[in-house]
Design an enzyme around this catalytic site. Structure first.
Site, PDB file in Angstrom:
ATOM      1  N   SER A  38       0.854  42.312  -9.247  1.00 45.04           N
ATOM      2  CA  SER A  38       0.748  41.450  -8.046  1.00 45.04           C
ATOM      3  C   SER A  38      -0.206  41.905  -7.163  1.00 45.04           C
ATOM      4  CB  SER A  38       2.167  41.136  -7.301  1.00 45.04           C
ATOM      5  OG  SER A  38       2.844  42.379  -7.028  1.00 45.04           O
ATOM      6  N   HIS A  44       9.607  37.830 -18.868  1.00 45.04           N
ATOM      7  CA  HIS A  44       8.516  37.365 -19.661  1.00 45.04           C
ATOM      8  C   HIS A  44       8.864  36.495 -20.502  1.00 45.04           C
ATOM      9  CE1 HIS A  44       5.045  39.934 -17.771  1.00 45.04           C
ATOM     10  NE2 HIS A  44       6.168  40.569 -17.374  1.00 45.04           N
ATOM     11  N   CYS A  64       7.219  37.120 -13.360  1.00 45.09           N
ATOM     12  CA  CYS A  64       7.244  38.421 -12.984  1.00 45.09           C
ATOM     13  C   CYS A  64       6.180  38.557 -11.761  1.00 45.09           C
ATOM     14  CB  CYS A  64       6.736  38.984 -14.095  1.00 45.09           C
ATOM     15  SG  CYS A  64       7.519  40.947 -14.033  1.00 45.09           S
ATOM     16  N   GLU A  75       6.905  34.240 -22.202  1.00 44.80           N
ATOM     17  CA  GLU A  75       5.928  34.196 -23.048  1.00 44.80           C
ATOM     18  C   GLU A  75       6.060  35.097 -24.378  1.00 44.80           C
ATOM     19  OE1 GLU A  75       5.830  35.778 -20.411  1.00 44.80           O
ATOM     20  OE2 GLU A  75       4.337  37.284 -20.382  1.00 44.80           O
TER      21      GLU A  75
END
Ligand code: GLN
Length: 189
Positions: free
Chosen positions: A57, A171, A91, A173
């Site tokens: 981030s 996550h 996340c 994905e």
């Protein structure tokens, strides 16, 4: 046709693009993904939904606020215009929603702690209470949650929803199960 914008600032971008196409084919839905790097990419064509990947981030804030990009404030403005606009944030993306650090209201109302399970070596995989395979990589942890909790790990919030915005600390994905990407597409369709 549904158009999903992917914030390409940094992190797990391509796995999300693949997951969105997989989810769309499971739903027999026509989807187009648009890679967003600068404010111009967002202005060029309207998007129906937004994907904020995981990553780091701090790097996303630096790149997204950079003069050459200005994407991050534009994305916050896009989201704040209407909380029904579909967003899937994972996340680091969830950190940006809960703690935008731009002086504006948070996009989901929850406290969040970065790297709260430890560093990279403390990354782990654990089934969520709903059975979904949760993959946590230097994951943040929600503290007090004032919006709807949509999924939990041992009773603890790992997914928070406000309107059509969904913030996940894991996550999705990286698993075969595309249910959270389908949720994003369903909210758009
Ligand atoms: N630790 C990262 C951060 O603070 C988040 C980790 C991730 O997105 N996998 O932004």
């Amino acid at each position: 046709m549904v158009t999903i914008g992917i914030a390409m600032l940094q992190g797990a971008r391509h796995a999300h693009i693949d997951a969105i196409h997989r989810a769309a084919s499971e739903m027999s839905l026509d989807v187009e993904t648009v890679e967003l790097r600068t404010i111009e990419d967002l202005q060029k064509q309207p998007i129906d939904g937004l994907m904020l990947p995981g990553g780091e981030s701090t790097v996303m804030r630096l790149r997204g606020n950079d003069e050459a990009s200005q994407l991050l404030p534009a994305l916050f403005a896009w989201m704040r215009e209407d909380e029904a606009r579909p967003v899937l944030a994972t996340c680091a993306g969830a950190i940006l929603l809960a703690d935008p650090q731009d002086g504006g209201v948070p996009l989901v109302d929850a406290d969040i702690d970065r790297n709260a399970y430890g560093g990279q070596v403390d990354s782990f995989e654990s089934a969520l209470d709903c059975g979904f395979p949760g993959i946590f990589i230097r994951a943040p942890r929600f503290g007090e949650v004032r919006d709807e909790v949509v999924c939990t790990l041992s009773g603890e919030a790992v997914g928070v929803r406000r309107g059509n915005r969904l913030a996940l600390t894991f996550h999705p994905e990286l698993s075969e199960d595309s249910r959270y990407h389908r949720m994003l597409l369903e909210a758009c369709a």
